[in-house]
Structures are given as C-alpha cells and as structure tokens.
Design an enzyme around this catalytic site. Structure first.
Site, PDB file in Angstrom:
ATOM      1  N   GLY A  11       1.159  -0.903  -0.064  1.00 31.07           N
ATOM      2  CA  GLY A  11      -0.179   0.018   0.142  1.00 31.07           C
ATOM      3  C   GLY A  11       1.000   1.527  -0.019  1.00 31.07           C
ATOM      4  O   GLY A  11       0.537   2.322   0.635  1.00 31.07           O
ATOM      5  N   VAL A  64      -2.354  -7.815  -2.431  1.00 37.06           N
ATOM      6  CA  VAL A  64      -1.749  -8.339  -1.217  1.00 37.06           C
ATOM      7  C   VAL A  64      -3.452  -8.564  -1.483  1.00 37.06           C
ATOM      8  O   VAL A  64      -3.108 -10.057  -0.356  1.00 37.06           O
ATOM      9  CB  VAL A  64      -1.331  -6.878  -0.760  1.00 37.06           C
ATOM     10  CG1 VAL A  64      -0.465  -6.563  -1.211  1.00 37.06           C
ATOM     11  CG2 VAL A  64      -2.025  -6.585   0.010  1.00 37.06           C
ATOM     12  N   ASN A  90       0.947  -2.601   5.767  1.00 37.63           N
ATOM     13  CA  ASN A  90       0.131  -1.168   5.224  1.00 37.63           C
ATOM     14  C   ASN A  90      -1.243  -0.969   4.653  1.00 37.63           C
ATOM     15  O   ASN A  90      -2.375  -0.657   5.001  1.00 37.63           O
ATOM     16  CB  ASN A  90       0.335   0.083   4.986  1.00 37.63           C
ATOM     17  CG  ASN A  90       0.555   1.008   4.942  1.00 37.63           C
ATOM     18  OD1 ASN A  90      -0.247   1.552   6.136  1.00 37.63           O
ATOM     19  ND2 ASN A  90      -0.006   1.574   4.120  1.00 37.63           N
ATOM     20  N   TYR A 155     -13.655  -3.634   9.726  1.00 38.32           N
ATOM     21  CA  TYR A 155     -12.825  -3.555   9.923  1.00 38.32           C
ATOM     22  C   TYR A 155     -12.082  -3.670  10.688  1.00 38.32           C
ATOM     23  O   TYR A 155     -10.776  -3.794  11.194  1.00 38.32           O
ATOM     24  CB  TYR A 155     -13.197  -1.915   9.363  1.00 38.32           C
ATOM     25  CG  TYR A 155     -11.771  -1.280   9.648  1.00 38.32           C
ATOM     26  CD1 TYR A 155     -11.215  -0.644   8.070  1.00 38.32           C
ATOM     27  CD2 TYR A 155     -11.704  -0.003  10.693  1.00 38.32           C
ATOM     28  CE1 TYR A 155      -9.558  -0.691   8.140  1.00 38.32           C
ATOM     29  CE2 TYR A 155     -10.389   0.802  10.037  1.00 38.32           C
ATOM     30  CZ  TYR A 155      -9.227   0.474   9.085  1.00 38.32           C
ATOM     31  OH  TYR A 155      -8.101   0.857   9.443  1.00 38.32           O
ATOM     32  N   LYS A 159      -8.813  -5.734  11.786  1.00 39.74           N
ATOM     33  CA  LYS A 159      -7.464  -4.973  13.049  1.00 39.74           C
ATOM     34  C   LYS A 159      -7.256  -5.578  13.908  1.00 39.74           C
ATOM     35  O   LYS A 159      -6.262  -5.789  14.345  1.00 39.74           O
ATOM     36  CB  LYS A 159      -8.046  -3.012  13.426  1.00 39.74           C
ATOM     37  CG  LYS A 159      -8.004  -2.936  11.508  1.00 39.74           C
ATOM     38  CD  LYS A 159      -6.323  -2.404  10.870  1.00 39.74           C
ATOM     39  CE  LYS A 159      -6.990  -1.184   9.298  1.00 39.74           C
ATOM     40  NZ  LYS A 159      -5.378  -1.820   9.219  1.00 39.74           N
ATOM     41  N   ILE A 188      -5.906   9.889  11.501  1.00 38.93           N
ATOM     42  CA  ILE A 188      -5.014  10.736  10.754  1.00 38.93           C
ATOM     43  C   ILE A 188      -5.364  11.487   9.103  1.00 38.93           C
ATOM     44  O   ILE A 188      -5.823  10.644   8.353  1.00 38.93           O
ATOM     45  CB  ILE A 188      -3.806   8.524  10.127  1.00 38.93           C
ATOM     46  CG1 ILE A 188      -3.490   8.054  11.324  1.00 38.93           C
ATOM     47  CG2 ILE A 188      -2.748   9.644   9.912  1.00 38.93           C
ATOM     48  CD1 ILE A 188      -2.948   9.180  12.701  1.00 38.93           C
TER      49      ILE A 188
HETATM   50  P1  NAP Z   1      -5.144   5.567   2.132  1.00 40.16           P
HETATM   51  O1  NAP Z   1      -4.428   6.843   1.886  1.00 40.16           O
HETATM   52  O2  NAP Z   1      -6.092   4.905   1.362  1.00 40.16           O
HETATM   53  O3  NAP Z   1      -4.009   4.451   1.665  1.00 40.16           O
HETATM   54  C1  NAP Z   1      -3.721   3.062   1.636  1.00 40.16           C
HETATM   55  C2  NAP Z   1      -2.773   2.259   0.177  1.00 40.16           C
HETATM   56  O4  NAP Z   1      -3.373   1.145   0.289  1.00 40.16           O
HETATM   57  C3  NAP Z   1      -2.985   2.477  -1.508  1.00 40.16           C
HETATM   58  O5  NAP Z   1      -2.255   3.053  -1.992  1.00 40.16           O
HETATM   59  C4  NAP Z   1      -4.088   1.940  -1.731  1.00 40.16           C
HETATM   60  O6  NAP Z   1      -4.179   1.506  -3.264  1.00 40.16           O
HETATM   61  C5  NAP Z   1      -3.006   0.353  -0.895  1.00 40.16           C
HETATM   62  N1  NAP Z   1      -4.166  -1.146  -1.462  1.00 40.16           N
HETATM   63  C6  NAP Z   1      -5.088  -0.790  -1.121  1.00 40.16           C
HETATM   64  N2  NAP Z   1      -5.815  -1.794  -1.482  1.00 40.16           N
HETATM   65  C7  NAP Z   1      -5.175  -2.889  -1.497  1.00 40.16           C
HETATM   66  C8  NAP Z   1      -4.322  -4.062  -2.191  1.00 40.16           C
HETATM   67  N3  NAP Z   1      -5.390  -5.563  -2.352  1.00 40.16           N
HETATM   68  N4  NAP Z   1      -2.969  -4.469  -2.555  1.00 40.16           N
HETATM   69  C9  NAP Z   1      -2.654  -3.200  -2.463  1.00 40.16           C
HETATM   70  N5  NAP Z   1      -2.630  -2.192  -1.677  1.00 40.16           N
HETATM   71  C10 NAP Z   1      -3.041  -1.962  -1.725  1.00 40.16           C
HETATM   72  O7  NAP Z   1      -4.647   5.188   3.470  1.00 40.16           O
HETATM   73  P2  NAP Z   1      -3.853   5.401   4.337  1.00 40.16           P
HETATM   74  O8  NAP Z   1      -4.946   5.768   5.655  1.00 40.16           O
HETATM   75  O9  NAP Z   1      -2.588   5.567   4.344  1.00 40.16           O
HETATM   76  O10 NAP Z   1      -3.810   3.485   5.767  1.00 40.16           O
HETATM   77  C11 NAP Z   1      -2.747   3.096   5.557  1.00 40.16           C
HETATM   78  C12 NAP Z   1      -3.000   1.458   6.830  1.00 40.16           C
HETATM   79  O11 NAP Z   1      -3.871   2.374   7.738  1.00 40.16           O
HETATM   80  C13 NAP Z   1      -4.152   1.333   6.119  1.00 40.16           C
HETATM   81  O12 NAP Z   1      -4.327  -0.364   7.220  1.00 40.16           O
HETATM   82  C14 NAP Z   1      -5.395   1.782   6.823  1.00 40.16           C
HETATM   83  O13 NAP Z   1      -5.850   0.505   7.639  1.00 40.16           O
HETATM   84  C15 NAP Z   1      -4.299   2.114   8.463  1.00 40.16           C
HETATM   85  N6  NAP Z   1      -5.498   3.055   9.284  1.00 40.16           N
HETATM   86  C16 NAP Z   1      -5.361   4.144   9.035  1.00 40.16           C
HETATM   87  C17 NAP Z   1      -5.812   5.569   9.599  1.00 40.16           C
HETATM   88  C18 NAP Z   1      -6.261   6.706   8.964  1.00 40.16           C
HETATM   89  O14 NAP Z   1      -6.784   7.268   9.965  1.00 40.16           O
HETATM   90  N7  NAP Z   1      -5.933   7.179   7.513  1.00 40.16           N
HETATM   91  C19 NAP Z   1      -5.995   5.257  10.753  1.00 40.16           C
HETATM   92  C20 NAP Z   1      -6.382   3.719  11.575  1.00 40.16           C
HETATM   93  C21 NAP Z   1      -4.918   2.891  10.042  1.00 40.16           C
HETATM   94  P3  NAP Z   1      -4.683   2.648  -4.115  1.00 40.16           P
HETATM   95  O15 NAP Z   1      -4.087   3.793  -4.999  1.00 40.16           O
HETATM   96  O16 NAP Z   1      -5.043   1.192  -5.557  1.00 40.16           O
HETATM   97  O17 NAP Z   1      -5.976   2.769  -3.697  1.00 40.16           O
END
Ligand code: NAP
Length: 247
Positions: A11, A64, A90, A155, A159, A188
């Site tokens: 990701g 993934v 991630n 979700y 997690k 975030i």
């Molecule tokens: P994001 O900006 O939506 O980025 C997620 C990334 O994962 C994107 O590049 C996406 O690709 C990629 N992805 C999704 N499904 C995939 C797959 N099947 N295979 C390969 N890549 C894939 O989100 P983020 O906020 O950075 O989140 C990163 C992690 O942090 C996640 O696990 C999320 O659950 C966790 N998290 C986030 C928050 C928050 O508040 N933001 C809070 C707690 C936990 P595409 O560009 O193709 O969509």
C-alpha cells in the site's frame, strides 16, 4: 541506519505507506513499493515513485488480497534482491456499514485485504528473513481494532485480527531473530478519512487529547522506529499513534 537493508511496504502509493517508503529510503534502505495497479494508469504511478526515491528502490504491482499474487511478489523480491530485512504490512481499505447493511462480499473483501494479506505476507517474508538471519515486521492495525466503532464491525474485526496475528507471529518468529510489532493509528489525515462529513471529522478530532488529527509522517516515524535497530529488544507490541485518542 538502514544501509544495505531491503524493506517491502504494501500500500505504498499513498498515505501512510508512501510516507514510510520516503523515510526508509531517506535512511538508506532499498524500498520495494507494493501496490495494486491504478485503475487508469496501471503500474506507472508506482514506478514513478520508485524512480523518484532512487537508491535501488523498486516498484512491484500486486493486489495483496490475492495469495497467488503475494507468492509471485516474494519470488520477484528473492530474484531481484536475494534478501528481505523489513516488511511493513500497510495496505488497507475501509468497510463502513451498519450491521444490517453488511454483505458477504464486503466481509470477504475487507478481510482479504486487511487481514488475510497480513498473514500471507508474514508467511512469505519470514521465509526470506530467516535465510538472512533475521528481520523486522511492522503491521498497521488501528485504534478501531482496540476500541471498536459503531458502523465498523468488519474493519474492526480485521484490525483486531492483525493484533492477534502480531502477538502469535512474534512468539513463533523470535527464535529466528525476527521481531513482529504493530502500530495502531488513530485519526490520520490521509485519503482514507477525507470522505467523512466535516461534522463527523470534527467530532473525532474533539475526542483526541492532543487536539488534532495525526499526519501520515507521524505514523511513518513510529513504523520506522519499530523496524529499526533502536527497537531491537521490542517484539509483540502494538504502539498507539493516536494523540491519546485511545485513553
Ligand atoms: P490510503 O491513503 O487509502 O492508502 C491505502 C493504500 O493501500 C493505497 O495506496 C491503496 O492503493 C493500497 N491498497 C489498498 N488495497 C490494496 C490491495 N488489495 N493491494 C495492494 N495495495 C492496496 O490509507 P492510509 O490512511 O494511508 O491507510 C494505511 C493503513 O493505515 C491502512 O491499513 C489503514 O487501515 C490504516 N489506518 C489508517 C487510519 C487513518 O485515519 N487514515 C487510521 C488507522 C489505521 P490504491 O491507491 O489503489 O487505493
């Protein structure tokens, strides 16, 4: 600090994954950026990031949630680099729905992307790490997996599953010199939360003792710490990166 280390980040095209890739590359690691292909531009956006990072970084397009693609990914890492020192699990997607609206397809998609992928990546990565004498794995869980949230049953389950997988893998892999930890981000500022109506976002921020949402870079700093030699005596931990939201 990461000279000669090879680090794989899933990701890695946006948000927390991209911020982590940048920090690790700046610290000297060869970063393998992994992401599913872009709907319009295919492999090109990820390849452009790898080129920008330089220093022997590589882009490998893979979904993934598909274990066959994960297996092919690690064959490719083995061929190109011959080793793996760091894995950052991630990649993740949201799956927001009240219980009555949750469809089987959604459960399968969110579980496959957010949890199944963590296990298949740990399986494949640990084989390569063991051959190299050790390594560090950091998975991105969430405060929702620890505290829960209405409308996020799927979700939250995925997690919380990452936490369970982290604890068991830490015990199983310690003898191989492989540390396994997780971070649990709170709220975030990334694309993942941008869809939220302003009133709900304001409500979330009001629940954060430090008074603001976090940044992708702040989560990346915690991931890089856990992946580094500075955390050499830390395994099986879940580090909250949430401005005190969990309190
Ligand atoms: P994001 O900006 O939506 O980025 C997620 C990334 O994962 C994107 O590049 C996406 O690709 C990629 N992805 C999704 N499904 C995939 C797959 N099947 N295979 C390969 N890549 C894939 O989100 P983020 O906020 O950075 O989140 C990163 C992690 O942090 C996640 O696990 C999320 O659950 C966790 N998290 C986030 C928050 C928050 O508040 N933001 C809070 C707690 C936990 P595409 O560009 O193709 O969509």
């Amino acid at each position: 600090m990461f000279a000669d280390k090879v680090a794989l980040i899933t990701g890695a095209r946006r948000g927390i994954g991209l911020a982590t890739a940048r920090l690790l590359a700046e610290a000297g690691a060869k970063v393998v950026l992994v992401n599913r292909p872009d709907e319009a531009d295919g492999e090109a956006p990820l390849a452009a990031i790898a080129e920008e990072l330089g220093r022997g970084c590589a882009a490998i397009t893979a979904d993934v949630s598909d274990s066959a693609q994960v297996a092919a990914l690690y064959r490719s890492v083995h061929q190109r680099f011959g080793r793996l020192d760091i894995l950052v699990n991630n990649a993740g997607i949201l799956g927001d729905a009240r219980l009555g609206m949750i469809a089987d397809e959604m459960i399968q998609r969110v579980m496959a992307t957010n949890l199944f992928s963590v296990i298949t990546n740990i399986q494949a990565a640990s084989k390569l790490m063991r051959r190299g004498g050790g390594g560090a794995i950091v998975s991105v869980a969430s405060i929702i997996g620890l505290r829960g949230n209405a409308g996020q049953v799927v979700y939250g389950a995925a997690k919380a599953g990452i936490v369970g997988a982290t604890l068991s893998a830490a015990k199983e892999l310690a003898a191989d010199g492989i540390r396994v930890n997780a971070v649990a981000p709170g709220f975030i500022q990334t694309d993942m939360i941008r869809h939220l109506p302003a009133a709900i976002a304001a409500e979330r921020v009001a629940a954060i003792p430090l008074g603001r949402a976090g940044t992708a870079e702040e989560v990346a700093e915690a991931i890089v710490f856990l992946a580094s030699a500075k955390a050499r005596y830390i395994t099986g931990q879940v580090l909250g990166v949430d401005g005190g939201m969990v309190l």
